[in-house]
Every structure is written in C-alpha cells, then in structure tokens.
Design a protein around this motif. Structure first.
Motif, PDB file in Angstrom:
ATOM      1  N   SER A  54      20.174  10.500  11.307  1.00  0.00           N
ATOM      2  CA  SER A  54      20.510  11.580  12.224  1.00  0.00           C
ATOM      3  C   SER A  54      19.865  12.896  11.843  1.00  0.00           C
ATOM      4  O   SER A  54      19.713  13.776  12.672  1.00  0.00           O
ATOM      5  CB  SER A  54      22.030  11.747  12.300  1.00  0.00           C
ATOM      6  N   MET A  55      19.481  13.053  10.581  1.00  0.00           N
ATOM      7  CA  MET A  55      18.870  14.299  10.155  1.00  0.00           C
ATOM      8  C   MET A  55      17.344  14.204  10.103  1.00  0.00           C
ATOM      9  O   MET A  55      16.689  15.099   9.618  1.00  0.00           O
ATOM     10  CB  MET A  55      19.409  14.704   8.782  1.00  0.00           C
ATOM     11  N   GLN A  56      16.800  13.121  10.613  1.00  0.00           N
ATOM     12  CA  GLN A  56      15.353  12.930  10.588  1.00  0.00           C
ATOM     13  C   GLN A  56      14.785  13.039  11.995  1.00  0.00           C
ATOM     14  O   GLN A  56      15.386  12.542  12.948  1.00  0.00           O
ATOM     15  CB  GLN A  56      15.000  11.576   9.976  1.00  0.00           C
ATOM     16  N   GLY A  57      13.650  13.689  12.122  1.00  0.00           N
ATOM     17  CA  GLY A  57      13.079  13.822  13.460  1.00  0.00           C
ATOM     18  C   GLY A  57      11.799  14.616  13.474  1.00  0.00           C
ATOM     19  O   GLY A  57      11.104  14.755  12.460  1.00  0.00           O
ATOM     20  N   ASP A  58      11.478  15.171  14.652  1.00  0.00           N
ATOM     21  CA  ASP A  58      10.241  15.915  14.883  1.00  0.00           C
ATOM     22  C   ASP A  58      10.537  17.410  14.933  1.00  0.00           C
ATOM     23  O   ASP A  58      11.597  17.838  15.395  1.00  0.00           O
ATOM     24  CB  ASP A  58       9.602  15.487  16.206  1.00  0.00           C
ATOM     25  N   LEU A  59       9.569  18.196  14.489  1.00  0.00           N
ATOM     26  CA  LEU A  59       9.691  19.648  14.515  1.00  0.00           C
ATOM     27  C   LEU A  59       8.884  20.219  15.679  1.00  0.00           C
ATOM     28  O   LEU A  59       7.741  19.837  15.897  1.00  0.00           O
ATOM     29  CB  LEU A  59       9.161  20.253  13.210  1.00  0.00           C
ATOM     30  N   THR A 100       0.845  -1.183   0.000  1.00  0.00           N
ATOM     31  CA  THR A 100       0.000   0.000   0.000  1.00  0.00           C
ATOM     32  C   THR A 100       0.879   1.230   0.000  1.00  0.00           C
ATOM     33  O   THR A 100       1.863   1.286   0.730  1.00  0.00           O
ATOM     34  CB  THR A 100      -0.932   0.034   1.225  1.00  0.00           C
ATOM     35  N   GLY A 101       0.540   2.209  -0.811  1.00  0.00           N
ATOM     36  CA  GLY A 101       1.344   3.419  -0.901  1.00  0.00           C
ATOM     37  C   GLY A 101       1.234   4.286   0.330  1.00  0.00           C
ATOM     38  O   GLY A 101       1.961   5.246   0.487  1.00  0.00           O
ATOM     39  N   ASP A 102       0.297   3.976   1.250  1.00  0.00           N
ATOM     40  CA  ASP A 102       0.099   4.799   2.425  1.00  0.00           C
ATOM     41  C   ASP A 102       0.960   4.351   3.602  1.00  0.00           C
ATOM     42  O   ASP A 102       0.885   4.951   4.670  1.00  0.00           O
ATOM     43  CB  ASP A 102      -1.370   4.784   2.844  1.00  0.00           C
ATOM     44  N   ASN A 103       1.731   3.294   3.467  1.00  0.00           N
ATOM     45  CA  ASN A 103       2.578   2.857   4.559  1.00  0.00           C
ATOM     46  C   ASN A 103       3.887   3.629   4.562  1.00  0.00           C
ATOM     47  O   ASN A 103       4.954   3.099   4.268  1.00  0.00           O
ATOM     48  CB  ASN A 103       2.856   1.352   4.455  1.00  0.00           C
ATOM     49  N   PHE A 104       3.778   4.921   4.858  1.00  0.00           N
ATOM     50  CA  PHE A 104       4.951   5.775   4.940  1.00  0.00           C
ATOM     51  C   PHE A 104       5.111   6.201   6.391  1.00  0.00           C
ATOM     52  O   PHE A 104       4.278   5.932   7.239  1.00  0.00           O
ATOM     53  CB  PHE A 104       4.778   6.989   4.034  1.00  0.00           C
ATOM     54  N   ASP A 105       6.193   6.894   6.672  1.00  0.00           N
ATOM     55  CA  ASP A 105       6.420   7.373   8.027  1.00  0.00           C
ATOM     56  C   ASP A 105       7.070   8.742   7.961  1.00  0.00           C
ATOM     57  O   ASP A 105       7.879   9.015   7.072  1.00  0.00           O
ATOM     58  CB  ASP A 105       7.304   6.395   8.806  1.00  0.00           C
ATOM     59  N   ARG A 106       6.693   9.608   8.880  1.00  0.00           N
ATOM     60  CA  ARG A 106       7.253  10.960   8.944  1.00  0.00           C
ATOM     61  C   ARG A 106       7.354  11.396  10.393  1.00  0.00           C
ATOM     62  O   ARG A 106       6.639  10.890  11.270  1.00  0.00           O
ATOM     63  CB  ARG A 106       6.363  11.968   8.191  1.00  0.00           C
ATOM     64  N   ASN A 120       4.996   8.561  -7.507  1.00  0.00           N
ATOM     65  CA  ASN A 120       4.524   7.422  -6.725  1.00  0.00           C
ATOM     66  C   ASN A 120       4.895   7.528  -5.259  1.00  0.00           C
ATOM     67  O   ASN A 120       4.717   6.573  -4.497  1.00  0.00           O
ATOM     68  CB  ASN A 120       5.109   6.118  -7.302  1.00  0.00           C
ATOM     69  N   LYS A 121       5.397   8.674  -4.852  1.00  0.00           N
ATOM     70  CA  LYS A 121       5.911   8.820  -3.499  1.00  0.00           C
ATOM     71  C   LYS A 121       5.158   9.898  -2.751  1.00  0.00           C
ATOM     72  O   LYS A 121       4.865  10.961  -3.292  1.00  0.00           O
ATOM     73  CB  LYS A 121       7.404   9.170  -3.549  1.00  0.00           C
ATOM     74  N   LYS A 122       4.845   9.616  -1.484  1.00  0.00           N
ATOM     75  CA  LYS A 122       4.232  10.630  -0.645  1.00  0.00           C
ATOM     76  C   LYS A 122       5.307  11.541  -0.078  1.00  0.00           C
ATOM     77  O   LYS A 122       6.311  11.072   0.465  1.00  0.00           O
ATOM     78  CB  LYS A 122       3.436   9.984   0.491  1.00  0.00           C
ATOM     79  N   THR A 123       5.059  12.837  -0.182  1.00  0.00           N
ATOM     80  CA  THR A 123       6.051  13.805   0.251  1.00  0.00           C
ATOM     81  C   THR A 123       5.349  15.095   0.648  1.00  0.00           C
ATOM     82  O   THR A 123       4.164  15.290   0.378  1.00  0.00           O
ATOM     83  CB  THR A 123       7.070  14.069  -0.873  1.00  0.00           C
ATOM     84  N   GLY A 124       6.056  15.996   1.304  1.00  0.00           N
ATOM     85  CA  GLY A 124       5.493  17.275   1.689  1.00  0.00           C
ATOM     86  C   GLY A 124       5.266  18.157   0.475  1.00  0.00           C
ATOM     87  O   GLY A 124       6.180  18.370  -0.326  1.00  0.00           O
ATOM     88  N   ASN A 178      10.845  18.929   4.545  1.00  0.00           N
ATOM     89  CA  ASN A 178      10.591  17.555   4.109  1.00  0.00           C
ATOM     90  C   ASN A 178      11.772  16.626   4.390  1.00  0.00           C
ATOM     91  O   ASN A 178      11.594  15.479   4.781  1.00  0.00           O
ATOM     92  CB  ASN A 178      10.247  17.526   2.622  1.00  0.00           C
ATOM     93  N   ASP A 179      12.984  17.125   4.190  1.00  0.00           N
ATOM     94  CA  ASP A 179      14.164  16.284   4.404  1.00  0.00           C
ATOM     95  C   ASP A 179      14.316  15.864   5.858  1.00  0.00           C
ATOM     96  O   ASP A 179      14.892  14.809   6.152  1.00  0.00           O
ATOM     97  CB  ASP A 179      15.431  17.021   3.946  1.00  0.00           C
ATOM     98  N   VAL A 180      13.833  16.679   6.786  1.00  0.00           N
ATOM     99  CA  VAL A 180      13.895  16.333   8.198  1.00  0.00           C
ATOM    100  C   VAL A 180      12.764  15.383   8.572  1.00  0.00           C
ATOM    101  O   VAL A 180      12.957  14.416   9.306  1.00  0.00           O
ATOM    102  CB  VAL A 180      13.824  17.606   9.076  1.00  0.00           C
ATOM    103  N   LEU A 181      11.581  15.638   8.032  1.00  0.00           N
ATOM    104  CA  LEU A 181      10.400  14.866   8.419  1.00  0.00           C
ATOM    105  C   LEU A 181      10.319  13.512   7.738  1.00  0.00           C
ATOM    106  O   LEU A 181       9.813  12.545   8.313  1.00  0.00           O
ATOM    107  CB  LEU A 181       9.136  15.665   8.089  1.00  0.00           C
ATOM    108  N   GLU A 182      10.811  13.423   6.517  1.00  0.00           N
ATOM    109  CA  GLU A 182      10.634  12.213   5.715  1.00  0.00           C
ATOM    110  C   GLU A 182      11.537  11.092   6.208  1.00  0.00           C
ATOM    111  O   GLU A 182      12.727  11.281   6.441  1.00  0.00           O
ATOM    112  CB  GLU A 182      10.944  12.518   4.255  1.00  0.00           C
TER     113      GLU A 182
END
Length: 618
Positions: A264-269, A53-59, A212-216, A225-229
C-alpha cells in the motif's frame, strides 16, 4: 444381418470407446509427468529458463507534469534481455539431429541465425534516435553480438550457461525466440530508464547498488526510496512467463487484499516539475555556461504561492542511464539544495523589506551616502567606492546596489532585529524540500552581536546559504510574506490504485504589515524598469542581481577575480505567479551578474509568459 441402426450404434460405441481411451492415456501421461516426475520436470524447466541476475528489480515510476495536466514519463522500468547458450544442450541436440551436416557447418548456422537479429535491428535503431520518447519506445542499452571466433570459444568451456550478449532490446530478443533453438536462452530483466537523460538528472538521481541490493542513491530516487522500491520480484525470464505459471505458486501464499495491504505504500511519483519548462531551463543553463565559460550554472522556477518546483536544474550534469561513466562523482550532487554560497546583493531586498516592515524607514526616507563607512575596525564600501551624497532615497539602495545604504538600514534597525527577520525568512534553516542532503547553511555571523557582521549579512556576505533557501526567502517578498515549503512531488499513485495528493501548509507569515510585500515589490519593479532599463510594457517584473566574491578554500580569503553571480525575480509583480532564481559560479569575461544573467532571466520570463498564457498587468 445387423440392421443399419445397429451398425450405426456400433460405430458410435467404438468412437466413444476410442475417445475414452485417449482421455485415459492423456490422464495417465499427465499423472506421470505432473505427479510422479513433477518435481523433476519442474526443476529441469527452472534450470532451463531461470538464472539469477541482480538487475531483476522493480520500482515505481517517476512522472513529470505538463501544461495539459497529463503525466509525462520521466523514469520508468523497461524490459531488456540477456542472451545466453547452453553448449551442452546445443551439442546434444546436434548429435540427435545432425544427419549429414558436420559440426562446423552446424555451429556457423547457429551463429548466423542468432546474429542476423542484431544485424536487422541494432544498426538502424541506434542511428535514428527520437526527439520524443514514449513508454513503447523506451531507450535501451544496445549490445553487439560477439565475433564468430568468440562464439566458438563458448563451446570449449565445461559450462551449461554462457552469456553471448547483455541488455539487448525486445525486437532482437523476439527475433531470437522465434528461431526456437533448443539450448538458446533469452532472459528478460528489468532496467531503469531515464527518458530525459541529463535533463533534471540532479533532481531525479539514480538507482545503484548499496551492497548487493539496488536502491535509490541520489535525488528523488533516494528521498522516496521507500515508496518506489518494490520487494519480492522473482527473477523470471520470458520463456518462464510464457510457458509456465511459476508466479501463481507465489501468489497463492497471500490473497490479493493481503498483497495490496503489503504494497500500500509503494507506487508511482507524480512531480510538480513541468517537463517543457524543465527542458527550456536546461537549454538556457547550457547556453549561459557556454557563453561565459563558467564552472557551473543552476536555476530554479518555483510557484511563488505554494512552493511547487516547476523546474530545477544545474549544469554540468550527467546521464543517469550511464551514471558509471562519470569520472567526477561530485557531478551527482545537486548544489541547488546542498551547496552553500555567499549570495551577495541578491539578499539586499530582504534587508530593505525588514526595514520597511519594522517601520524603521519608509519609501520616502533618505540618507547620506558617503561611499564608505567604518564599523568595528572594518571599512564597508559601495561596489564602485563612490558616494551618492545626501538625500539618497531608499529606492537607490536596490537600484544601484549600495552597501553603505544597507549599513544605514542595519544600524537603524539594530543587529538583533536584523537577525530575527533573517531567521523568519528561513535563512540558516532547512527548507523541508523533498530532496536528500539539504544543507542548512553557515550563518553564525547573524547571531554574533557584532554590528559589522549584521551589516555584511545584510548585503549577502559573511553568511553562506543554499540556492533553494535563497529562493524560498525571496519568495516571501512577492507572495504576501508567507514562508512556503519548496517541494518536488505533487502526488503519489499507489499500487492499490489510490492517488494521494501531498498537501502543503500555507507557510508561516514573516511580515507583520500586510502592505510590506506590495511595497517591496514596487521598489523591485523600479529596479527593473529604471535601474536595469529593462521595462516590459505589458508586465511588471520585480528583480535584483547579486555579485559576490568567492572564498579561496586554501587561504580563507576572497579571490580577486572570481565571483558568484545570482539573479532573481518574480512576475507579474502586482500578482506574482512564478519566481525565478539563477546562479553562476566563476563566469569569465564579466564581473557583474547584470552582464551574465540578465538575458537568461528575461528570456525565461518571456517563455513562461507565453507558455502559461499569463495575462498582462500593465
């Protein structure tokens, strides 16, 4: 005869032998399942529990702040579930266990066992609603179970996978899981949830498909986007996670330190926006638009000293949870950052401040206000075309919003000096706010070297700038003359556990005289106390309105009956904490901003004074 001890020893030996034999049988069975047929069963398990499923992403999450300094959830990932059946497996199970039951009764029984979960949870929870949401009560898309006839048609298809319902909540999913029906598949997927719905939607933006990709696609979601994705999320459903350690196989490819390094560059805002102020601003904007039937209304509350955006919103807006329901995609745009407007008289305080700072005039300077003046073949009028006569003080240029007074100041300073100051105020430049699609404005008239262009720019016409650019420039009047950088994100909490505060510089100094900020603030306080007759007995408030004609894009000429209203102010004026900016496009039934935005402005001021417990300065 054997003794009792010999008899006991023989019993123990037999027991040990039986236990040993059981272990041998178990080991043999495990060897058979895991080694000989391991790949076969693994594939069978994956076929049963996995589907793409294309909705199984994480941010990463996006969190608001609040008065208690705790985070308030703004945007988070939550679990939703898709319900499906494998008709072949279901029918095979029926054949093995049918007994005396006929197939029609069996199908109806399966249907009732599945549909009762929807009847139990869906109705009440949709109707109840909640004012405050927590992470455990994340709003989820509700899905209805199909009618019985539609359910029966699923068995007619030559398929091993038929969707019954999508985006069901966790209560329903767990209820169905507990039925333990072989051939019924519950797939867990990640969903992006915007807790405040349309509030701050234009700041937050939303996530959607790019290819085909979910993104901001808009707002904070896009800018960071680079931090959240987060990449590499495997499409694993609930059963797979509970009954099989599929993820451990992936983890073995990289050790923990390597994974942390990669992420290391991914996280919460964590945002500077205070959710309670944001909600109040949104309500104020909605009430204002409803009262004046305007095309749009926007507002900004900013910390005047460091550029932190405390609240920012614009209406009409949209709900990012159902962004596809929007018929006019222009609603996605945040015109507080990307829209450019001729702001009108709200710009006049910048011109007066420049004249004071350059020592062209002082507070005691007077001029002869003739009501109109001709420059380069054009005639400049006061808004009412009336003269104030000789001896008109500088104070009245702002208190009565006199265009002829601005012409007097610009002539004395010279167009080049006016242009230099306006550029120092950041007019025509990007503010650097951490939101996408910022516009720099249309300010060619500033550098035209034609006096009438400099004069009209001095009272906010002939140049078009953004609301955030306007707010930033006007903030210099109250913060000592520093050009701060507006910003939305306060800190980032990385997946590694480290939290990084995003430092902001103090900003370049605009004024050459340290007293300029204090002097212009006193003038603007008199505008409120005497010009608007809105004196607060306990707080000094510096403010100014703006009314500008709107250009007809088809003719290039100004509409005769359409105006842009604006209102800004900061307080306490002797030691400002916050600056407020409002703008409203084409309000009906009133010509001037003092009529349509005055109440909104002072209502928000009073809320902030109470909310932040700001001590009085009078």
């Amino acid at each position: 005869m054997p003794t009792s001890n010999q008899f006991n020893n023989r019993r123990i030996n037999i027991f040990v032998f039986i236990v040993f034999l059981i272990f041998i049988l178990i080991g043999t069975r495990l060897f058979y399942l895991q080694i000989i047929h391991g790949e076969e069963y693994k594939k069978e398990g994956e076929d049963q529990y996995f589907y793409t499923t294309g909705d199984n992403f994480d941010r990463g999450a996006i969190n608001f702040s609040n008065l208690s300094k705790n985070i308030s959830p703004g945007v988070h990932m939550t679990n939703e579930y898709d319900l499906a059946i494998d008709p072949k497996t279901l029918l095979s199970s029926f054949e093995k266990n049918k007994g005396s039951q006929n197939i029609d009764d069996w199908k109806r029984d399966i249907y009732q066992r599945l549909s009762k979960a929807f009847e139990k949870y869906s109705k009440d929870k949709v109707e109840e609603g909640v004012e405050e949401v927590s992470l455990e009560e994340a709003p989820s898309s509700k899905s209805e179970f199909p009618e019985y006839d539609a359910f029966l048609k699923k068995f007619e298809k030559d398929s091993s996978f038929e969707i019954l319902a999508t985006n069901v909540n966790e209560d329903i999913a767990n209820e169905i899981i507990n039925e333990r029906i072989r051939g019924v598949i519950v797939n867990r997927k990640k969903s992006r949830v915007y807790f405040e719905k349309d509030i701050a939607a234009k700041v937050l933006g939303f996530v959607g498909y790019s290819g085909n990709k979910k993104t901001g696609l808009y707002g904070i979601e896009k800018y960071y986007n680079d931090v959240l994705e987060k990449d590499g999320v495997k499409n694993t459903n609930f059963f797979a996670e509970v009954f099989a350690d599929f993820n451990s196989e992936e983890t073995e490819k990289e050790d923990i330190s390597s994974l942390l390094k990669n992420n290391s560059m991914q996280g919460d805002l964590n945002l500077t926006i205070d959710i309670n102020v944001e909600r109040y601003l949104n309500k104020t904007l909605l009430d204002t638009r409803s009262k004046w039937d305007s095309e749009k209304v926007g507002g900004i509350v900013m910390d005047i000293n460091d550029g932190s955006i405390i609240a920012m919103d614009e209406v009409p807006s949209f709900d990012p949870n159902i962004y596809k329901d929007v018929s006019d995609i222009s609603l996605y745009n945040n015109d507080l950052v990307s829209g450019v407007y001729e702001m009108g008289s709200i710009i006049k305080p910048l011109t007066v401040a420049a004249a004071l700072d350059s020592e062209t005039v002082n507070e005691n300077t007077t001029y002869n206000d003739t009501g109109s003046i001709s420059l380069n073949g054009y005639t400049i009028f006061n808004y009412d075309k009336k003269a104030r006569g000789p001896g008109t003080p500088i104070q009245q240029i702002l208190s009565q919003s006199l265009n002829v007074g601005i012409a007097f100041l610009v002539e004395k300073m010279g167009g080049e000096r006016v242009s230099d100051y306006f550029h120092k105020f950041g007019i025509g430049d990007y503010t650097g706010i951490d939101l996408p699609n910022e516009s720099s404005g249309l300010v060619k008239n500033l550098d035209s070297h034609i006096l009438v262009d400099s004069v009209t720019a001095g009272f906010g016409q002939g140049i078009a700038i953004t609301p955030i650019q306007t707010t930033r420039a006007l903030a210099t009047l109250g913060n000592g003359g520093r050009l701060v950088t507006p910003h939305i994100v306060k800190s980032i909490t990385y997946d590694s556990g480290e939290t990084k505060i995003i430092a902001q510089d103090e900003g370049e100094m605009v004024f050459q005289n340290a007293s300029t900020s204090e002097r212009i603030s006193k003038i603007l306080t008199k505008v409120v106390d005497e010009g608007m007759h809105a004196k607060n007995p306990r707080y000094t408030i510096a403010a100014k309105t703006g009314t500008a004609q709107i250009v007809n894009p088809n003719t290039g000429k100004y509409y005769e009956d359409r105006y842009l209203h604006s209102f800004f102010g900061y307080f306490p004026a002797t030691n400002p904490k916050y600056i407020i900016f409002f703008y409203q496009v084409y309000p009906k039934g009133a010509q001037y901003a003092s009529q349509t935005l005055k109440d909104s402005f002072f209502d928000l001021v009073n809320f902030l004074i109470g909310y932040y417990e700001i001590p009085p300065d009078r």
